[in-house]
Design a protein around this motif. Structure first.
Motif, mmCIF file in Angstrom:
data_model
loop_
_atom_site.group_PDB
_atom_site.id
_atom_site.type_symbol
_atom_site.label_atom_id
_atom_site.label_comp_id
_atom_site.label_asym_id
_atom_site.label_seq_id
_atom_site.Cartn_x
_atom_site.Cartn_y
_atom_site.Cartn_z
ATOM 1 N N ARG A 32 0.826 -1.206 0.000
ATOM 2 C CA ARG A 32 0.000 0.000 0.000
ATOM 3 C C ARG A 32 0.862 1.258 0.000
ATOM 4 O O ARG A 32 0.462 2.277 -0.578
ATOM 5 N N GLU A 33 2.006 1.208 0.633
ATOM 6 C CA GLU A 33 2.850 2.400 0.715
ATOM 7 C C GLU A 33 3.371 2.795 -0.662
ATOM 8 O O GLU A 33 3.360 3.972 -1.034
ATOM 9 N N ARG A 34 3.809 1.803 -1.441
ATOM 10 C CA ARG A 34 4.327 2.074 -2.792
ATOM 11 C C ARG A 34 3.234 1.990 -3.851
ATOM 12 O O ARG A 34 3.452 2.342 -4.991
ATOM 13 N N ARG A 35 2.066 1.504 -3.465
ATOM 14 C CA ARG A 35 0.922 1.280 -4.362
ATOM 15 C C ARG A 35 1.318 0.383 -5.544
ATOM 16 O O ARG A 35 1.191 0.762 -6.701
ATOM 17 N N VAL A 36 1.757 -0.825 -5.212
ATOM 18 C CA VAL A 36 2.088 -1.822 -6.225
ATOM 19 C C VAL A 36 1.594 -3.186 -5.763
ATOM 20 O O VAL A 36 1.428 -3.445 -4.558
ATOM 21 N N LEU A 37 1.331 -4.054 -6.755
ATOM 22 C CA LEU A 37 0.967 -5.447 -6.504
ATOM 23 C C LEU A 37 2.084 -6.352 -6.976
ATOM 24 O O LEU A 37 2.704 -6.100 -8.013
#
Length: 323
Positions: free
Chosen positions: A188-193
Motif C-alpha cells: 500500500r505504501e508504494r501502491r504496487v501489486l
C-alpha cells in the motif's frame, strides 16, 4: 444445460479418454502432469490441451493399430485436422488444436515416446486478428462510479466488488492473477501489486489512488466481515470466506459494465483490454505496457495499437471536414 454433461452430438471426453489403449492413455496422463507441474499452466489451459490431445490420440488408435503412439506422424496429424476442418470447426479452434498437437509431439519426442517430432512440419492455420471490444475512458469511469455507489452502504460484498473492478482496471491483471493475490502481495505504501502470472513469472504492477481507496475500505470494513479463518491470506474472499472464485469476478464486472448505457458487454478480460488501450492512448510506450500486462512477446501487446488507431480513424471520420 446440466453441468458436467457433454453437449448434444459431442463425445464425452472422459469416455473417449478411458477408451484409449493403455499406452496412449498413459501418455495423456504424463503430458497432463508435464503441463501442470513443469510448464505451470492454468487448470483451464491444461484441460483444453488434454481435450485436444485425447481427440488426436483417439484418431491415432484408429489408424495406427499396433504401432501405438509411434504411428503418430505428419500424415495422421494432417488427416486429423482435415477431418475437423471438413466438419466445420472454426479457424481459431483449428489453430488452437494445432498448437496443442505440436506441444504434445514436442514433449513426446523429448520423452523418448516418438522417434521424431512431426509437429514443426504441421502448418498452423492463421487466426483472424479481431480487435478486442473495449470501453471508452468515460465509460470505464462510469463503471467504476456505478460500482462505488453500490458500495456506499458498506455491504462487505459490495465493498469487495468495488475493489475488484478498480484493481482490474487500474492494473490490467488477469482474473486468475487477481484471485490468486494474497494480502502480502499488496504494498500500500508504494501502491504496487506483486503478481504471479503465466508460467509462474512474477511481476510488479502499480495501481492508482482510486484503487488504493477501494482496497482500503475493503480491507478495513469488508474483508473482516467475510473472513472465517484467520489463517486465510487471500486478498479477496467469497461470501463463504474462501478465496474468491473467478466466476464471481466475471459476474461482478458484467454488473458494473452493464450499468453503463451503450457500453459493450465485457468481462474481466475486457477491462484488461481497456486498461491497455487507455495506457497507450495516454502515451505509454509498448514495452512498458508489455511489462505491466505480463505479455511474453511484444507482438501480443501490439494488438492494442490497432485498437487505438481504429479509434483515431473513427474520430477523424466524425470530425475532420475532409474525412
Amino acid at each position: 444445460m446440466t453441468a458436467g454433461r457433454p453437449r448434444a452430438g459431442r463425445p464425452d471426453l472422459g469416455e473417449v479418454r478411458a477408451g484409449l489403449p493403455e499406452e496412449l492413455g498413459s501418455a495423456v496422463d504424463s503430458f497432463e502432469r508435464h503441463l501442470a507441474a513443469e510448464r505451470g499452466l492454468s487448470v483451464h489451459t491444461v484441460r483444453g490441451y488434454v481435450a485436444d490431445v485425447v481427440s488426436l490420440l483417439s484418431r491415432v488408435a484408429e489408424v495406427a493399430g499396433d504401432a501405438g503412439l509411434r504411428g503418430l506422424d505428419l500424415s495422421v496429424l494432417r488427416e486429423w485436422l482435415s477431418a475437423q476442418h471438413s466438419a466445420g470447426v472454426s479457424r481459431s479452434t483449428l489453430a488452437r488444436r494445432t498448437a496443442s498437437a505440436r506441444a504434445f509431439t514436442a514433449w513426446a519426442f523429448k520423452a523418448g515416446l516418438l522417434p521424431a517430432d512431426p509437429g514443426p512440419r504441421l502448418a498452423v492455420p492463421s487466426r483472424p486478428r479481431r480487435l478486442p471490444p473495449v470501453l471508452r475512458a468515460d465509460q470505464a469511469g462510469e463503471a467504476m462510479s456505478a460500482s462505488a455507489s453500490g458500495a456506499e452502504q458498506g455491504d462487505p460484498v459490495a465493498l469487495r466488488d468495488h475493489a475488484v473492478v478498480e484493481v482490474l482496471y487500474a492494473t490490467g491483471v488477469r482474473v486468475a492473477e487477481l484471485c490468486g493475490l494474497d494480502i502480502g502481495d499488496v504494498d500500500r505504501e508504494r501502491r504496487v501489486l506483486r503478481v504471479i502470472g503465466k508460467g509462474d513469472k512474477e511481476r510488479v504492477v502499480p495501481f492508482g489512488l482510486p484503487a488504493d481507496a477501494a482496497l482500503d475500505r475493503w480491507l478495513h470494513s469488508g474483508r473482516p466481515k467475510l473472513l472465517r479463518e484467520s489463517s486465510n491470506t487471500a486478498l479477496f474472499l467469497g461470501v463463504r470466506g474462501g478465496r474468491l472464485d473467478p466466476r464471481a469476478v466475471r459476474r461482478t464486472v458484467h454488473d458494473a459494465v452493464g450499468a453503463v448505457g451503450g457500453a459493450p458487454d465485457l468481462g474481466p478480460h475486457g477491462l484488461r483490454h481497456s486498461a491497455a488501450t487507455h495506457l497507450l492512448e495516454g502515451g505509454a510506450d509498448l514495452r512498458s505496457v508489455q511489462e505491466l500486462l505480463g505479455h511474453a512477446t511484444l507482438a501480443t501487446t501490439q494488438l492494442y495499437t490497432h485498437v487505438t488507431v481504429e479509434r483515431l480513424k473513427a474520430i477523424h471520420d466524425r470530425t475532420h471536414p475532409r474525412s
